[in-house]
Design an enzyme around this catalytic site. Structure first.
Site, short mmCIF file in Angstrom:
data_model
loop_
_atom_site.label_atom_id
_atom_site.label_comp_id
_atom_site.label_asym_id
_atom_site.label_seq_id
_atom_site.Cartn_x
_atom_site.Cartn_y
_atom_site.Cartn_z
N HIS A 79 33.67 19.47 45.68
CA HIS A 79 33.95 19.34 44.24
C HIS A 79 34.82 20.48 43.72
CE1 HIS A 79 30.90 16.08 42.91
NE2 HIS A 79 31.26 15.89 44.16
N ASP A 80 34.79 21.61 44.41
CA ASP A 80 35.72 22.68 44.05
C ASP A 80 37.14 22.30 44.45
OD1 ASP A 80 36.81 25.13 43.26
OD2 ASP A 80 36.39 26.07 45.19
N VAL A 83 39.30 19.39 42.73
CA VAL A 83 39.67 19.55 41.33
C VAL A 83 40.41 20.88 41.17
CG1 VAL A 83 38.79 19.76 38.97
CG2 VAL A 83 37.69 18.19 40.59
N HIS A 213 28.40 12.88 54.38
CA HIS A 213 27.28 12.08 53.89
C HIS A 213 26.25 11.82 55.00
CE1 HIS A 213 29.51 10.40 50.09
NE2 HIS A 213 29.25 11.70 50.02
N THR A 214 26.31 12.57 56.05
CA THR A 214 25.27 12.57 57.08
C THR A 214 24.08 13.44 56.65
OG1 THR A 214 24.82 13.08 59.41
CG2 THR A 214 26.41 14.49 58.32
N ASP A 267 25.30 15.01 62.12
CA ASP A 267 25.62 14.31 63.36
C ASP A 267 26.49 13.10 63.02
OD1 ASP A 267 23.91 12.47 62.18
OD2 ASP A 267 22.23 12.89 63.50
#
Ligand code: HEM
Ligand SMILES: *[C@@H]1O[C@H](CO)[C@@H](O)[C@H](O)[C@H]1NC(C)=O
Ligand SMILES: *[C@@H]1O[C@H](CO)[C@@H](O)[C@H](O)[C@H]1NC(C)=O
Length: 343
Positions: A79-80, A83, A213-214, A267
């Site tokens: 998010h850093d 943007v 998103h693991t 993983d």
């Protein structure tokens, strides 16, 4: 004989792809594919030689106490960078009330659920580094990039080199910039690529960095439109039934894990889940549905080694988006506020 050798090779390949310790032991740390002007791998060698080991030790300890911190830091770095570039602008606190352009990035909707523990960790690491190397030597944006890397490592993921020398911005982005820069979880691949292409990331980068998103959690609100009023056909029905138990209706304030099979391990199971149509967001599952990205997903689902290598490459690219170097920007003394006397 030849057959036995082949079988052995196959077993070794399997072990190597399923066990990071084996596959990485013989490998040099992944070198960054690009190096933005002003960044270098040994930026603090003179000024703060123990900087990297201080961050690593902090993260080891802190993630052992709170496994969710790893996910929080990964997301904070993303998010850093997306943007206004990797300039620690996300850490700046604005005014709590008043005009929107003075509210700070943390008050923009995509940032409302950043973990406070992750923001605190960056500030605590900064305090430690200040004791070690006085005089605002290590930037908040570098600390964030290192903390995100070390969170991956302690969660079982790949180690990779982080180019250093970023400086911090004295200014945060507007609410509109945050919303435009961070795609919604309802986005499909064309919309995701439209955002990524603007910052010079491609389809392979998209698939690789989405692999973060693991680990971590999501509230129902980010995927409930895939359950109600009707079920998204790209979702495996038993998986949907499980999600409906966690989120029994729209608007229920609960969360669930992003990686249904190994929620805290870094993983390649995220990609296996996508192949099984067990991705949580549209932005996850569409990477498998869309023919442009599907082969990349299946490759990473088959080979954890290939995912790990590409993750190091792609996240190093992400970590160098629009960096401030040289005499631009500043090294913040307090990661949440710009230095006194600057505008
Ligand atoms: C490509 C588009 C992406 C979208 C649409 C997206 C969207 C989301 C959403 C909606 C959540 C749930 C959190 C919430 O709503 O409060 C989430 C969590 C998370 N995201 Fe992403 N994300 C994307 C890419 C990335 C990338 C590139 C990274 C890191 C490299 C990342 C790391 C994470 C992590 C670790 C979490 C769990 C956070 C926690 O448990 O605190 N995401 N993401
Ligand atoms: C959702 O629940 C959490 C605690 O589980 C709470 O801190 C938060 O304020 C709630 N959010 C809303 C919008 O009710
Ligand atoms: C940094 O600034 C914030 C916001 O003004 C403040 O709450 C915090 O105490 C400061 N931290 C340090 C170490 O001075």
């Amino acid at each position: 004989m030849a057959r036995a050798v082949l079988a052995l090779a196959a077993i070794l390949a399997l072990v190597a792809s399923s066990c990071p310790a084996v596959s990485l032991a013989h490998r040099q740390k992944r070198q960054p594919p690009i190096l933005a002007r002003g960044l270098s791998l040994d930026f603090y060698r003179q000024s703060c030689p123990r900087a990297e080991s201080i961050v690593r030790d902090f993260i080891k300890d802190a993630v052992r106490k709170d496994i969710g911190l790893a996910a929080g830091l990964l997301r904070l770095h993303f998010h850093d960078c997306f943007v206004q570039g990797c300039d620690a602008s996300v850490l700046l606190v604005g005014s709590a009330t008043g005009p929107q352009d003075q509210m700070g990035e943390q008050r923009a909707p995509p940032n409302l659920r950043l973990r406070p523990s992750a923001i605190r960790a960056i500030s605590d690491i900064r305090d430690r580094l200040e004791r070690e190397c006085r005089g605002a030597v290590v930037s908040c944006s570098d600390i964030l990039a290192l903390a995100a890397r070390d969170s991956v490592v302690v969660s079982g993921g790949p180690d990779y080199e982080v180019p250093l020398g970023r400086r911090d911005s004295p200014r945060f982005a507007t609410m509109q910039d945050v919303i435009a820069g961070l795609p919604a979880p309802s986005s499909t691949v064309p919309a995701l690529l439209a955002v990524l292409n603007k910052i010079n990331l491609d389809a392979t980068d998209l698939v690789a960095i989405s692999g973060a998103h693991t680990v971590g959690l999501s509230p129902c609100s980010s995927f409930e439109d895939r359950l109600y009023p009707r079920q998204d056909p790209n979702m495996n029905p038993p998986f949907a039934a499980r999600l409906r138990q966690i989120c029994p209706a729209k608007g229920v304030n609960r969360s669930t894990v992003l990686d249904v099979s190994t929620p805290n391990a870094f993983d390649n199971r995220y990609y296996v889940n996508l192949v099984n149509r067990e991705g949580l967001f549209v932005s996850d599952q569409d990477l498998f549905t869309n023919p442009a990205t599907r082969p990349i997903v299946t490759r990473f689902a088959r080979s954890q080694r290939e995912f790990f290598e590409q993750y190091g490459v792609s996240v190093a690219k992400m970590g160098q988006i629009n960096v401030l170097t040289g005499s631009r920007g500043q090294v913040r003394r307090n990661c949440s506020v710009r230095n006194p006397g600057t505008v």
